[in-house]
Design a protein around this motif. Structure first.
Motif, PDB file in Angstrom:
ATOM      1  N   THR A  17       0.834  -1.205   0.000  1.00  0.00           N
ATOM      2  CA  THR A  17       0.000   0.000   0.000  1.00  0.00           C
ATOM      3  C   THR A  17       0.867   1.253   0.000  1.00  0.00           C
ATOM      4  O   THR A  17       0.611   2.215  -0.728  1.00  0.00           O
ATOM      5  N   GLU A  18       1.901   1.232   0.811  1.00  0.00           N
ATOM      6  CA  GLU A  18       2.807   2.387   0.919  1.00  0.00           C
ATOM      7  C   GLU A  18       3.560   2.598  -0.408  1.00  0.00           C
ATOM      8  O   GLU A  18       3.732   3.724  -0.871  1.00  0.00           O
ATOM      9  N   ARG A  21       1.335   4.248  -2.861  1.00  0.00           N
ATOM     10  CA  ARG A  21       1.152   5.670  -2.534  1.00  0.00           C
ATOM     11  C   ARG A  21       2.368   6.490  -2.988  1.00  0.00           C
ATOM     12  O   ARG A  21       2.247   7.557  -3.589  1.00  0.00           O
TER      13      ARG A  21
END
Ligand SMILES: C[S@@+](CC[C@H](N)C(=O)[O-])C[C@H]1O[C@@H](n2cnc3c(N)ncnc32)[C@H](O)[C@@H]1O
Length: 276
Positions: A17-18, A21
């Motif tokens: 997820t990071e 992003r």
């Protein structure tokens, strides 16, 4: 035991997820700069060498994984392949789709995660990944996914930062004229697991670096033997390697290319589905 593997899986999901992003945050500036020709390493050395290593792809169905703003996917379509492409960052996909709308080459772009490819088994005759697999927290899973979407006999060709010559620590040692004479490397066996590096394309001047924010990219370094093990575990057999180096033409204005006379920056790998 089970708890540990569950925790590891959770950590990998968090990292994914990071990573998504961070790439989305980079995408707009990256796409603009790449389209101004700032990424000379890609445009003048890495992509031409990658395309020269490719077997004929005219008429084949191909998937480009981690396509960015789509410049390389368009090269593949230009060679006659019927291309699909995915990237995890929506802004990159928007840029790629805008080019397709202006100058259609029949490329189908989608937002997608290499570690969970949104395609059926055996959908493609070949898969490419230009400088994207080393940015993923679980490249082994991405390679297994790539094998899954390949037809029997299909191949994947990818480029990554060279694990031996661009490990977590690297410094170019130069002579008085600024010419590279050696590369100092370190931390080869360190698994960086998403260390975020801040950097600009090397062709940006000091003034320009004051005007645009640096990219922040997560690095998941693997050693050469780890890459080899990941390929084998995914059921992929290496059939060709490439290590692009500056050719005979001088690239005096581009140290990032000139430096590859001392050691390569990238490693190109072609591997085929095993056991077909
Ligand atoms: C160094 S850029 C290369 C872009 C493009 N292939 C090129 O050569 O211009 C790495 C790309 O991988 C994408 N990426 C990173 N992790 C990904 C993932 N898990 N699934 C799909 N794309 C991913 C990033 O968004 C970014 O576009």
């Amino acid at each position: 035991m089970q708890e540990t593997s569950q925790r590891r899986r959770k950590m990998r999901e968090l990292a994914a997820t990071e990573v998504a992003r961070l790439w989305e945050d980079n995408a707009d500036a990256w796409a603009r700069q790449a389209r101004l020709g700032v990424d000379v390493f890609r445009d003048l050395l890495n992509t031409p060498a990658f395309l020269a290593l490719l077997p004929p792809i005219a008429g084949l169905r191909g998937l480009d994984v981690g396509c960015g703003e789509g410049a390389n996917t368009r090269h593949l379509a230009g060679l006659g392949a019927k291309m699909s492409a995915v990237d995890i960052a929506p802004t990159f996909v928007r840029y790629a789709q805008a080019s397709e709308a202006c100058d259609p080459l029949g490329i189908d772009y989608a937002i997608g995660d290499a570690m969970q490819l949104p395609f059926d088994d055996g959908a493609f005759e070949f898969v490419t990944a230009f400088m994207s697999l080393m940015d993923m927290p679980d490249p082994g899973r991405a390679l297994r996914e790539i094998r899954r979407v390949l037809r029997p006999g299909g191949f994947v060709q990818f480029s990554i930062l060279h694990p031996c010559f661009v490990p977590p620590r690297r410094r170019v040692l130069r002579n008085r004229k600024g010419k590279a004479r050696a590369i100092e490397i370190g931390d080869y066996f360190e698994s960086t697991e998403g260390r975020v590096d801040c950097w600009w394309f090397s062709t940006l001047t000091g003034k320009e670096r004051h005007e645009v924010a640096p990219f922040r990219t997560p690095i998941f370094h693997r050693t050469l033997s780890q890459w080899f093990d990941l390929l084998a575990a995914a059921g992929l057999v290496v059939e060709k390697l490439g290590e692009p180096t500056a050719g005979t033409a001088p690239h005096a204005n581009h140290p990032v290319i000139e430096d590859t006379r001392v050691a390569p920056m990238s490693l190109h790998v072609r591997a085929r589905r095993a056991g077909d």
